[in-house]
Design a protein around this motif. Structure first.
Motif, mmCIF file in Angstrom:
data_model
loop_
_atom_site.group_PDB
_atom_site.id
_atom_site.type_symbol
_atom_site.label_atom_id
_atom_site.label_comp_id
_atom_site.label_asym_id
_atom_site.label_seq_id
_atom_site.Cartn_x
_atom_site.Cartn_y
_atom_site.Cartn_z
ATOM 1 N N UNK A 179 3.872 1.568 -1.284
ATOM 2 C CA UNK A 179 4.446 1.778 -2.628
ATOM 3 C C UNK A 179 3.422 2.473 -3.523
ATOM 4 N N UNK A 180 2.168 1.995 -3.437
ATOM 5 C CA UNK A 180 1.123 2.583 -4.273
ATOM 6 C C UNK A 180 0.985 4.070 -3.954
ATOM 7 N N UNK B 223 3.260 11.058 -8.919
ATOM 8 C CA UNK B 223 2.581 11.428 -10.160
ATOM 9 C C UNK B 223 1.791 12.722 -9.960
ATOM 10 N N UNK C 121 3.966 6.311 -5.098
ATOM 11 C CA UNK C 121 4.057 6.578 -6.529
ATOM 12 C C UNK C 121 2.896 7.418 -7.025
ATOM 13 N N UNK C 122 1.714 7.246 -6.408
ATOM 14 C CA UNK C 122 0.601 8.132 -6.755
ATOM 15 C C UNK C 122 0.964 9.572 -6.383
ATOM 16 N N UNK D 180 0.838 -1.197 0.000
ATOM 17 C CA UNK D 180 0.000 0.000 0.000
ATOM 18 C C UNK D 180 0.877 1.253 0.000
#
Lengths: 305, 597
Positions: free
Chosen positions: A102-103, A110, A106-107, A100
């Motif tokens: 990592x998600x 972005x 990276x979100x 979670x």
């Protein structure tokens, strides 16, 4: 001088305490390590940055909004990374929360880019003089806000039915379920609280220290260390542990200034740099674990044979 | 323990791998070959990680750091000192192994969440040092100009040569790792993962197994690091960062953490995943996290686990035939060793506190060789605590435990087990995935387990065959031969109890401690168990049986001891103890005792 440092340490420690509290609440309720607690701080920081861009409000007024948004996200996260795994060994949750994290990292990269961003200050950053001590408004506001949140949490746990149910669930899940407490809702509530606290810390810390997508790792290590030092599962211990870490982080690099005899120059500045401070703290923790494998003050969570 | 399903899947994947390799060599672009070389290096890293994370079941967060140390060592050796890849290999592998050995001493005995933290902190320290020590490591910029892999004075050019070199190492490492984990040692790891305490009481030296697994992890990580730095040709602190560790963890979970084939498959999938998810552009790292999350939730044993599931469906276990029962070696029970009047086990003044609670208060008792001693007492009177002290799981605050003339008070559980004290647990502790036969067989070989033995023994392990044959004899002895080939997770409670007793008997104990063996059994099963326990005792094994069920225990035991609040309150024949005033009081209260004649 000493008072000044002490004040800074208290202010920083109060913010760390919020992160560690959230971490330890989840441990108590689920006996699992929530490894993305640090990323929640990052998320809280970016949420504040985004809200400030849209609303142009001072940090103190953003706080309730951040708390609510983060609490809702906490429930979502528990549904994704905890509840599907609640019958599995606790280390599985460790891994799912890494995923979670990592998600989220990276979100955030972005959406906000990798550059550091600053959240708004709570009530401004100008300096005030209290006798010999120069205090920044932000540091004072952090201390007061965090202390109020900790007190509110204490009141929630000791004075409300909801808090008593949360504690019952943390102590013995089966028993709590047997006397009719909605255990699942209580655990989701714990995640909501933990995430909200991390979010608050994100708002508090991201003005002075900025926020970047990958800084969560630093905060999770601090929360983890605070909990280890304070006794695994102990709530007052987590607050005390967070305070000790902050004290160390503030005092150690300032040693050459406090004790003039320590000398100046290259060696001294290398010996008392931020990096060395982290290394020394790390080594101290390793020694603590070596000497007392059950933590400095023993474990509050008892492992059943 | 390599089951048939696992072997089928390994052969299947191996065949697929060879086909893919031929295809890639025939058609692959330099870019694809380089990507796949990197995948091979991560496969080596994950093969290493499978020892500590898969076999030993410990969540180590230092695997990336071991690889980084290997990379830095090999890179710095070649750039600064002109030492080629192959000559430097002993150092670039040895350094991470040495680091592992040093940190293992304080860290390995820690509980799981502290172990994860300690390994994380050590990784942070190593990264900070690498960034700070600019003059030696190049600091944050690293060092460029690392030469290519050199083997026996010949430079290995990039492209297919590097690809073949790396994958050659992967094949060698895979075979080596397979040898190290097959047979009894694989089963021992499984028992340790499920219940480390139970493993120790079977004579398995869990600390040593964990230590070996940790060093092996570092060994393969060092090799991976050395290959990595000469493949990407630059030293950079990125390799010490947490993201390498996360990649390694993802590989292990995605492929299947318990299997070597899982490590290799996982590496190829994870390193190639970004290529396939290229259409996601900047979101591909998010996809990475999502993939990890989905696998953790939906397929905890990874892709290889899924394939094994399919293999079991295709070739059901029903067709498995149990091995023939082998004759058990003559027991170590010898009548002349201990004359019957000297006790086999003597407890003197045993004291044990838990916080303020006195669990055992100056308990002294003796067990005579050959007898069946029944131990009774209300819940919480200290019966299980007593067994835990005898088997070394608890250390008493005072007193001595003497077994057959030697003091075992301060010995570790596996040492005590190896001297001939076996036990069962109140809650049955078996490995659900393993057959009943293998659950028993693992205890047969526990004292001769070792990585060296695994390496040195021939391809079809005779020790394993013997152990299984003997395990079959033990299951027959306890009346469980019909379920020998069933996985323990599918067995009914009564069967599980019996398998556990057979496993304890596998140690050829001189003293067997049974903690509520009749609990949950129906009356027929109880009668059958009592009969078989009498046989065990007749063969020369001394028994201590804890039970609440008097109808079961009174006819079985020669002698009774009753504990209450951590003290021995009565001792004598079953009839004497059962009618003792203090015993009745302890169980039923003062009023009931007053009604006694």
């Amino acid at each position: 001088m000493a008072l000044q440092l002490l004040f800074n340490a208290f202010s920083l420690g109060a913010a760390y305490a919020l992160v560690a509290l959230g971490f330890v609440l989840v441990i108590n309720a689920t006996s699992a390590v929530n490894f993305c607690q640090g990323d929640m701080v990052m998320l809280g920081g970016f949420t504040s940055v985004a809200l400030a861009q849209g609303l142009h409000l001072p940090g103190i007024l953003l706080m309730p909004i951040v708390l609510i948004i983060m609490a809702v996200l906490g429930i979502v996260f528990s549904a994704v990374a905890y509840f599907p795994l609640q019958r599995r060994p606790p280390e599985t949750v460790f891994i799912s929360t890494i995923a979670l994290g990592i998600i989220l990292q990276n979100l955030a990269t972005i959406l906000f880019g990798p550059e550091p961003k600053a959240a708004p200050s709570l009530i401004g950053t100008s300096e005030m003089a209290f006798g010999p001590v120069m205090v920044s408004r932000q540091a004072l506001a952090i201390l007061v806000t965090a202390a109020l949140l900790i007190l509110a949490l204490y009141a929630l746990f000791t004075r409300t039915q909801f808090g008593r149910r949360l504690r019952a669930t943390a102590q013995d899940r089966e028993m709590a379920a047997a006397i009719g407490i909605p255990v699942t809702a209580m655990i989701a509530g714990t995640f909501a609280l933990a995430t909200a606290l991390a979010g608050a810390a994100g708002l508090l810390l991201s003005n002075t220290f900025f926020v970047t997508p990958t800084e969560g790792t630093n905060y999770i290590i601090k929360a983890y260390i605070a909990t280890t030092v304070g006794g695994w599962g102990s709530i007052p211990g987590a607050v005390a542990g967070a305070g000790l870490i902050a004290l160390f982080e503030v005092v150690y690099p300032a040693m050459p200034v406090i004790f003039q005899g320590l000398g100046e120059g290259k060696l001294s500045s290398a010996l008392f740099s931020q990096t060395t401070s982290t290394i020394v703290l790390d080594i101290v923790i390793l020694i603590i674990l070596f000497v007392r494998p059950q933590g400095l003050f023993g474990e509050a969570v008892r492992v059943r044979a | 323990m390599i089951s048939r399903a696992s072997r089928d899947v390994t052969i299947f994947l191996g065949a697929c791998g060879i086909l893919c390799a031929i295809y890639v060599l025939a058609t692959g672009s330099p870019y694809v070959l380089r990507e796949l070389s990197i995948a091979g290096i991560y496969a080596l890293l994950a093969i290493g990680y499978h020892f500590i994370f898969g076999q030993a079941g410990a969540l180590a967060l230092s695997q990336g750091t071991f690889m980084g140390v290997g990379a830095y060592a090999s890179g710095i050796l070649s750039v600064r000192y002109g030492v080629p890849f192959d000559v430097g290999l002993p150092i670039s592998i040895g350094l991470p192994v040495l680091l592992a050995a040093i940190i293992a001493v304080p860290v390995l005995r820690l509980q799981s969440h502290y172990f994860a933290l300690a390994t994380l902190i050590i990784s942070q320290i190593v990264l900070l040092i690498a960034v700070q020590w600019v003059s030696f490591t190049g600091g944050a910029n690293g060092i460029g100009g690392v030469p290519a892999i050199v083997l026996l004075d010949r430079t290995v050019p990039p492209g297919w040569a590097t690809f073949l070199t790396v994958w050659g190492f992967v094949v060698l490492a895979g075979l080596l790792a397979a040898r190290l984990t097959r047979g009894l040692i694989g089963s021992a790891f499984a028992v340790m993962r499920v219940n480390s305490t139970a493993a120790a009481t079977l004579g398995i030296d869990t600390a040593w197994l964990r230590f070996g697994a940790f060093l092996l992890s570092a060994f393969f990580a060092g090799l991976a690091g050395a290959l990595y730095v000469h493949t990407i040709r630059v030293i950079s602190p990125e390799i010490l960062g947490f993201s390498v560790m996360v990649t390694c963890l993802t590989i292990a979970m995605l492929g299947g953490r318990y299997r070597i084939a899982g490590a290799i498959l996982g590496a190829v999938l994870v390193i190639e995943l970004p290529e396939w998810f290229r259409f996601l552009r900047e979101y591909y790292l998010v996809g990475y996290g999502v993939a990890l999350l989905v696998v953790v939730i939906a397929a905890p044993d990874g892709f290889v686990g899924l394939l094994e599931h399919v293999a079991v469906r295709l070739r059901p276990r029903m067709s498995l035939t149990p091995p023939a029962a082998a004759a058990l070696p003559a027991g170590r029970i010898s009548a002349d060793r201990a004359p019957p009047e000297t006790p086999l086990l003597q407890l003197t003044d045993i004291e044990k506190h838990f916080g303020g609670v006195r669990a055992l208060d100056h308990v002294s008792l003796a067990i005579r060789p050959g007898e069946i001693l029944g131990m009774i007492g209300p819940n919480g009177s200290g019966k299980t605590t007593l067994i835990n002290i005898v088997t070394g799981l608890y250390q008493p605050e005072g007193g001595r435990v003497v077994f057959d003339g030697s003091d075992i008070t301060r010995q570790r559980p596996h040492q005590i087990a190896r001297q001939g004290i076996a036990r069962t647990f109140q809650t049955v502790a078996l490995v659900d995935e393993m057959t009943a036969l293998d659950n028993v067989a693992v205890a047969r070989g526990s004292h001769r387990l070792g990585f060296w033995q695994a390496l040195a023994s021939p391809l079809s392990d005779p020790a394993l065959r013997t152990a299984r044959g003997e395990a079959m004899a033990l299951l027959t002895l306890i009346g469980a031969e019909t379920i020998a080939m069933m996985p323990c997770g599918t067995l009914a409670y009564g069967w599980r109890r019996r398998v556990e007793i057979a496993r304890a008997l596998a140690l050829e104990p001189r003293l067997l401690l049974l903690d509520e063996p009749a609990a949950g059994l129906n009356e027929t099963e109880q009668a059958d168990l009592a009969r078989r326990l009498r046989q065990v005792a007749a063969a020369g094994c001394t028994l201590l049986v804890i039970e609440h069920n008097m109808l079961f225990l009174a006819p079985l035991a020669d002698r009774f001891i009753c504990l209450d609040y951590g003290e021995v309150i009565a001792e004598g024949t079953p009839a004497e103890v059962q009618s003792d005033r203090k015993v009745v009081e302890a169980y039923l209260g003062r009023g009931a005792a007053a009604a006694l004649p």
